[in-house]
Design a protein around this motif. Structure first.
Motif, short mmCIF file in Angstrom:
data_model
loop_
_atom_site.label_atom_id
_atom_site.label_comp_id
_atom_site.label_asym_id
_atom_site.label_seq_id
_atom_site.Cartn_x
_atom_site.Cartn_y
_atom_site.Cartn_z
N PRO A 152 45.30 36.06 37.37
CA PRO A 152 46.27 36.64 38.13
C PRO A 152 47.78 36.55 37.72
CG PRO A 152 44.62 35.58 39.55
CD PRO A 152 44.56 35.20 38.32
N GLY A 153 48.43 37.72 37.69
CA GLY A 153 49.77 37.51 37.15
C GLY A 153 50.04 37.91 35.74
N ASN A 154 48.99 37.98 34.93
CA ASN A 154 49.26 38.27 33.37
C ASN A 154 49.54 39.77 33.38
OD1 ASN A 154 47.15 40.04 31.79
ND2 ASN A 154 46.14 39.08 33.59
N ARG A 155 50.22 40.15 32.12
CA ARG A 155 50.89 41.21 31.99
C ARG A 155 50.09 42.39 31.44
NH1 ARG A 155 57.11 39.26 30.02
NH2 ARG A 155 57.69 38.57 31.67
N MET A 156 48.78 42.09 31.51
CA MET A 156 47.90 43.27 31.13
C MET A 156 47.26 44.12 32.37
SD MET A 156 44.53 43.44 28.75
CE MET A 156 43.26 44.79 28.84
#
Length: 315
Positions: A289-293
């Protein structure tokens, strides 16, 4: 700190050095542990004497002279000595690169690692992500940058941690004396999925390393899976990712030229195979959760199978 879930070489035995840069830090750790034990014993014995010992001891331990010596002078001398010893032990590990030294630039990004192999002039000759390859028995200078917030590069069995600070380049020397995979981790809280920002350093025998570098420098081979490449193109993946040898040249995300040969996905949190690749593409936010993909729920099952097979073929 939570261990990266599928990452090879993690969790590492932090007090089991595998190279000469980690050895002095291991010694320093044991010196500090021994100091803690000695100081704790002294404090406990002094406390027992002050509470239950003979009157003479209680009077001595409560006197002004003892407070000045044991409360101020002794800690100042001990801590100053440890500081000097620690700086002397580690000062050569963070010096700037010297001519002829192998250089690798690692840039911390939310929440993955951009890896660039440099020539003697500091020019980038090869880019990778979340996985670093080095030769056994040779010191390597890591140039550490950050693209956004403060991160920290740490491979416990090879050396100490070094912060990655926006606008500033730090240096760290590492060397592996044995072949193998050594787990690493971001060691400075950087928000969101910080605990899931892992990496792996792979040490090869010199001839094997040169063979790996020659393969990695090649562009992607012509694909035998055009349907998967077409899904990659339609979904706009090439706007963020580069696949050398194709028209996909995005720079925002990791280079995927040889992604199929990496050990892990998602910066160390998943083993790399077609199934995990399909899951990551479908909904990486559910995994990290929260990664930029972004997630791609619009892709059908067949499209996920096609694009994941295409990416796994990039070796």
């Amino acid at each position: 700190m939570t261990a990266a879930r599928g990452q090879e070489g993690w969790p590492p035995p932090a007090l089991d050095p595998a190279g000469p840069m980690a050895g002095p830090l291991n010694t320093l750790s044991w010196v500090l542990i021994a100091m803690v034990v000695v100081v704790t014993l002294v404090v406990l014995v002094s406390l027992w004497l002050a509470l239950f010992g003979p009157r003479k001891w209680r009077k001595t331990l409560g006197g002004e002279r003892m407070i000045l010596v044991a409360g101020f002078a002794f800690p100042a001398v001990v801590l100053t000595g440890l500081l000097i010893y620690g700086l002397t032990t580690t000062r050569q590990l963070s010096a700037a690169p010297q001519p002829g030294e192998m250089r690798i630039r690692v840039t911390g990004e939310m929440w993955w690692w951009r890896v660039a192999y440099l020539d003697d002039q500091g020019n980038e000759v090869l880019q990778d992500a979340n996985e670093v390859h080095i030769p056994v028995g040779r010191p390597v200078v890591f140039e550490l940058d950050s693209a956004d917030v403060i991160h920290s590069f740490w491979v416990p069995r090879l050396g100490g941690k070094m912060d990655m600070i926006p606008g500033r380049r730090n240096y760290l020397r590492l060397q592996a004396d044995e072949a193998g995979a050594f787990g690493g981790q971001c060691a400075e809280y950087c928000g969101g999925p910080h605990a899931l920002m892992g990496l792996v350093v792979v040490a090869h025998e010199p001839a094997e390393f040169e063979a790996w570098r020659a393969r990695a420098a090649q562009p992607a081979a012509p694909t035998a899976l055009p349907s998967g490449a077409a899904v990659f193109d339609r979904a706009g993946c090439g706007a963020c990712h580069t696949v050398r040898g194709t028209t996909f040249n995005g720079m925002a995300g990791p280079d995927l030229t040889h992604v199929g040969s990496r050990r892990t996905l998602g910066a160390g949190i998943l083993p790399n195979n077609q199934g995990t690749m399909a899951g990551w593409i479908s909904d990486s936010q559910a995994i990290k959760p929260g990664n930029r993909m972004p997630a791609y729920p619009v892709l059908t099952g067949q499209e996920l199978r096609d694009v994941s097979a295409y990416l796994e073929s990039l070796k």
